[in-house]
Design an enzyme around this catalytic site. Structure first.
Site, mmCIF file in Angstrom:
data_model
loop_
_atom_site.group_PDB
_atom_site.id
_atom_site.type_symbol
_atom_site.label_atom_id
_atom_site.label_comp_id
_atom_site.label_asym_id
_atom_site.label_seq_id
_atom_site.Cartn_x
_atom_site.Cartn_y
_atom_site.Cartn_z
ATOM 1 N N SER A 186 2.868 4.918 1.570
ATOM 2 C CA SER A 186 3.646 5.294 2.763
ATOM 3 C C SER A 186 4.063 4.049 3.540
ATOM 4 O O SER A 186 3.541 3.795 4.630
ATOM 5 C CB SER A 186 2.873 6.271 3.648
ATOM 6 O OG SER A 186 1.563 5.860 3.911
ATOM 7 N N LEU A 202 -1.243 -1.259 0.719
ATOM 8 C CA LEU A 202 -0.575 -1.691 -0.502
ATOM 9 C C LEU A 202 -1.211 -1.084 -1.743
ATOM 10 O O LEU A 202 -2.354 -0.618 -1.714
ATOM 11 C CB LEU A 202 -0.629 -3.223 -0.606
ATOM 12 C CG LEU A 202 0.134 -4.028 0.450
ATOM 13 C CD1 LEU A 202 -0.231 -5.495 0.343
ATOM 14 C CD2 LEU A 202 1.644 -3.827 0.285
ATOM 15 N N SER A 229 -4.988 -1.725 -2.799
ATOM 16 C CA SER A 229 -5.756 -2.051 -1.582
ATOM 17 C C SER A 229 -7.088 -1.313 -1.535
ATOM 18 O O SER A 229 -8.025 -1.746 -0.867
ATOM 19 C CB SER A 229 -4.935 -1.725 -0.331
ATOM 20 O OG SER A 229 -4.633 -0.336 -0.279
#
Length: 223
Positions: free
Chosen positions: A120, A47, A50
């Site tokens: 991604s 995320l 992150s």
């Protein structure tokens, strides 16, 4: 630039029969031998907030200090140039990752250990890049392991929101940003990543060492 002007390439449909792959004078195997380590893509996914870019750059520094030939492809940096024409719809995200996969293949052909720091969000897209790397014309590596190493930066969204280094979660919660991963756009967690990193539980150095240790234990770099 409006969303209507974005163009996602139909790779199969756009290829010309007149385009032929040109063989280089210096082979992939020769570049790998000169670099002294196996090439691969370290695909950092997770995320926003992150810690992907932070851990990727820490890994890059450690590998550089070990004498490895490396580079980092960062999501924001790439969107300043190569992918500057793409937005954040699901369709544009797919094209964003496809292009990065192609660029990563070139770095692998050069014999480098390249780190990519991109959200991604879709399993299928990451699997597609893995297949591209392992089935490409560059897969004549002297190394038998995969040239795609998925590194899952597993950080709870609550922690990512607390960090919110760019203020994006705040804007997304306020409706100022649409298609934001984890809020109104899906993130599909890796099913079986090679490396599973938890930045909320370890220091950045410990997270980076976990990745470098994987490379050592699996023979990508010499101990």
């Amino acid at each position: 630039m409006t969303q209507e002007k974005y163009r996602v390439v139909d790779v199969a449909g756009d290829k010309s029969s007149d385009v032929v792959w040109h063989l280089a004078s210096v082979s992939h195997a020769q570049r790998e031998a000169a670099n002294g380590h196996a090439p691969a893509v370290l695909w950092f996914t997770g995320l926003s907030g992150s810690g992907k870019s932070t851990v990727a750059n820490a890994v890059d520094k450690m590998l550089h200090d070990l004498g490895c030939k490396t580079y980092v492809l960062d999501g924001d940096n790439v969107r300043h140039g190569l992918n500057g024409d793409l937005g954040f719809s699901d369709t544009d995200r797919v094209e964003n990752i496809r292009r990065i996969g192609e660029v990563s293949k070139l770095f692998v052909d050069a014999g480098l250990l390249v780190s990519t720091a991109f959200i991604s969000p879709f399993v299928e897209d990451r699997a597609s890049v893995r297949a591209q790397l392992n089935d490409s014309q560059y897969s004549n590596s002297q190394h038998s392991n995969s040239q795609f190493i998925e590194v899952y930066i597993d950080t709870p969204i609550e922690v990512c929101e607390q960090r919110d280094p760019k203020g994006l979660y705040k804007k997304a919660r306020a409706g100022e940003i649409k298609n934001f991963t984890g809020i109104d756009s899906a993130y599909e967690q890796p099913i079986n990543p090679e490396v599973h990193v938890k930045t909320a539980e370890q220091s950045i150095e410990a997270c980076a060492l976990q990745v470098v240790d994987y490379l050592k234990e699996n023979g990508y770099i010499k101990v």
